[in-house]
Design an enzyme around this catalytic site. Structure first.
Site, short mmCIF file in Angstrom:
data_model
loop_
_atom_site.label_atom_id
_atom_site.label_comp_id
_atom_site.label_asym_id
_atom_site.label_seq_id
_atom_site.Cartn_x
_atom_site.Cartn_y
_atom_site.Cartn_z
N PHE A 73 2.27 5.74 3.93
CA PHE A 73 1.88 4.99 5.12
C PHE A 73 1.60 3.51 4.84
CE2 PHE A 73 1.16 9.29 6.59
CZ PHE A 73 1.65 9.23 7.88
N ASN B 110 5.83 4.33 6.52
CA ASN B 110 5.58 4.87 7.85
C ASN B 110 4.37 4.15 8.41
OD1 ASN B 110 4.78 6.33 10.08
ND2 ASN B 110 5.12 8.34 9.17
#
Length: 391
Positions: free
Chosen positions: A217, A340
C-alpha cells in the site's frame, strides 16, 4: 441502446448529450518516496523489530507485489515526534487521526488544484463536491475541510463517502455521474485522499496481513472533474461514463475485515479474495455490458481500467477473461509506480490508460469502449462502462 448504435457512436469523439464525462484528472502525493528495495530494512529499523523470520517474509512479499516505488506520509520526523506509533499495544488513534486528517486534506487540495488547472475553468464553476477517504474520521468531515481549503462557494453541494476502501474511487465516480446527469450544467469535483498511517504498526507474527499492507500500500490523492455537455473549445472530455453499477457478494463481508481500534485501523484479508473476484468478475462485467448492448463483443475489444488491488487479482482477471497481456498495462504500471493507494489508484490507472491508448491505432474503434472496475469491502464490485474520448 443496441450494440450497433454503440459501435456507431464509438466512431465519434463527441460525448453523447446529457451523458456524464470526465473532463480532467489530477493527482498529488506526500513528499516521502519509498523505493521497494530499501523498504524492508527501513521498516524494521523504524519499528525496532529484529525478528529474522518476519524480515525474510516481508522481503518475499516485496518481491511478489511488483511494486517498485510508492509515496507515504510516514517519515522519521513523524516517528520521532510520535514514537508510540511504532510500539505494540499503546492507544494511538488520537495521534494517528491528528496526522491523517491534516495529511489527507492537504493532498486532496493539491490534487484538486492540479485537476482544476487542467480543466481550464474557474473554481467558482464547481457546483458539487464528492469526497472519498478511508483514512480519516472527524466531524465536520473532510469534505468541508477540502471545500474551505480550495475556496469553494459555500453553496457547493457536498457528498462524503467514508471507509469504502479500494472501491471508493469508482463508487465516487458513480455518484458523481448521477449528480452530473441529474443537474444539467453542474460540474462535480470528485476528490479521493488516503494515507496508511491510520493502520501503521510494528510487525507481529499473529497479524500476517500487516506485512502484506507494508509491501503493497501507498499514500496519495486523486481528483476528477465530471460534467455533461462539455463546452466547446474550453473543456476537453477524456472519458464518457455510459453505465455504472454496484454489486455486493452475499456472505463475503469477512473477506476484507477492517476495524477501528485504539491502535488505529486493523485489517484482515482472507487469502481467497483473488479467487472470489475471479469467480464473479465475468458475470459482473457481462451485466454491465449487456445493459448497454455490448455484451456480445469480445473482451479484448475493450480497454480495461482495473483497480490494481494486487498482482494476484490482476492475474486472476486476466486469466478468467483471457485478456491479452497488454490489456492490463495501465493497472500494472499504476501498481508498480504508486502501490495500491486505495481509492486514489483508479485516477492513476486512468491517466496511464490515456497514455496506453495513444500507443494503439487511433482509428481502432473497438478500443474506445472499456470498463472501469474496482473491488472493496463487502465484497463490493464497482463498475463503469466508459468510452475513451482522448484518442
Amino acid at each position: 441502446m443496441g450494440s450497433e448504435e454503440i459501435v456507431q457512436t464509438g466512431l465519434s469523439k463527441k460525448a453523447k448529450p446529457g451523458t456524464a464525462t470526465i473532463l480532467a484528472l489530477g493527482k498529488a502525493f506526500p513528499h516521502q518516496l519509498v523505493m521497494q528495495e530499501f523498504l524492508v530494512d527501513g521498516y524494521f529499523k523504524n519499528t525496532n523489530c529484529y525478528d529474522p523470520d518476519l524480515k525474510q517474509k516481508l522481503t518475499r512479499l516485496c518481491q511478489t507485489t511488483t511494486v517498485k516505488t510508492r509515496y507515504v506520509v510516514m517519515s522519521e520526523e513523524i516517528l520521532n515526534k510520535y514514537p508510540e506509533l511504532a510500539i505494540e499495544g499503546i492507544p494511538t488513534v488520537k495521534q494517528r487521526l491528528d496526522i491523517c486528517n491534516d495529511a489527507v486534506t492537504q493532498m486532496a487540495i493539491e490534487a484538486s488544484e492540479t485537476c482544476i488547472k487542467k480543466w481550464g475553468r474557474p473554481i467558482s464553476d464547481i457546483t458539487h463536491l464528492v469526497y472519498v477517504s478511508s483514512s480519516e474520521a472527524r466531524l465536520p468531515g473532510g469534505d468541508l475541510h477540502l471545500a474551505r481549503g480550495l475556496g469553494l462557494s459555500p453553496e457547493t453541494q457536498r457528498v462524503m463517502l467514508y471507509f469504502m476502501g479500494c472501491s471508493g474511487g469508482v463508487a465516487g465516480l458513480r455518484v458523481a455521474k448521477d449528480i452530473a446527469e441529474n443537474n444539467p450544467g453542474s460540474r462535480v469535483l470528485l476528490a479521493t485522499s488516503e494515507t496508511t498511517i491510520i493502520g501503521f504498526r510494528p510487525p507481529n507474527a499473529d497479524r500476517p496481513y500487516d506485512l502484506v499492507g507494508v509491501a503493497l500500500f501507498g499514500d496519495g490523492a486523486g481528483a476528477m472533474i465530471i460534467g455533461t455537455d462539455p463546452v466547446s473549445n474550453v473543456e476537453s472530455p477524456l472519458f464518457e461514463l455510459h453505465t455504472a453499477i454496484q454489486n455486493f457478494l452475499p456472505d463475503t463481508e469477512k473477506i476484507i475485515d477492517g476495524r477501528m481500534t485504539e491502535e488505529g485501523i486493523s485489517f484482515k484479508l482472507a487469502r481467497e479474495l483473488p479467487h472470489i473476484i475471479e469467480d464473479n468478475i465475468e458475470s459482473f462485467c457481462q451485466k454491465l455490458m449487456r445493459g448497454a448492448g455490448v455484451g456480445d463483443k469480445g473482451y479484448n475489444n475493450f480497454f480495461w481500467a482495473v483497480h490494481p488491488g494486487g498482482p494476484a487479482i490482476l492475474n486472476r482477471i486476466e486469466k478468467r477473461l483471457q485478456l491479452l497481456p497488454e490489456k492490463l498495462n495501465a493497472s500494472r504500471r499504476a501498481l508498480m509506480d504508486y502501490g495500491n493507494a486505495s481509492s486514489n489508484t483508479i485516477v492513476y490507472v486512468l491517466e496511464y490508460m490515456i497514455e496506453e491508448s495513444l500507443k494503439i491505432n487511433k482509428e481502432n474503434e473497438d478500443c474506445q469502449w472499456g470498463l472501469i472496475l474496482a473491488f472493496g469491502p463487502g465484497i463490493t464490485l464497482e463498475g463503469v462502462l466508459a468510452r475513451n474520448l482522448s484518442v
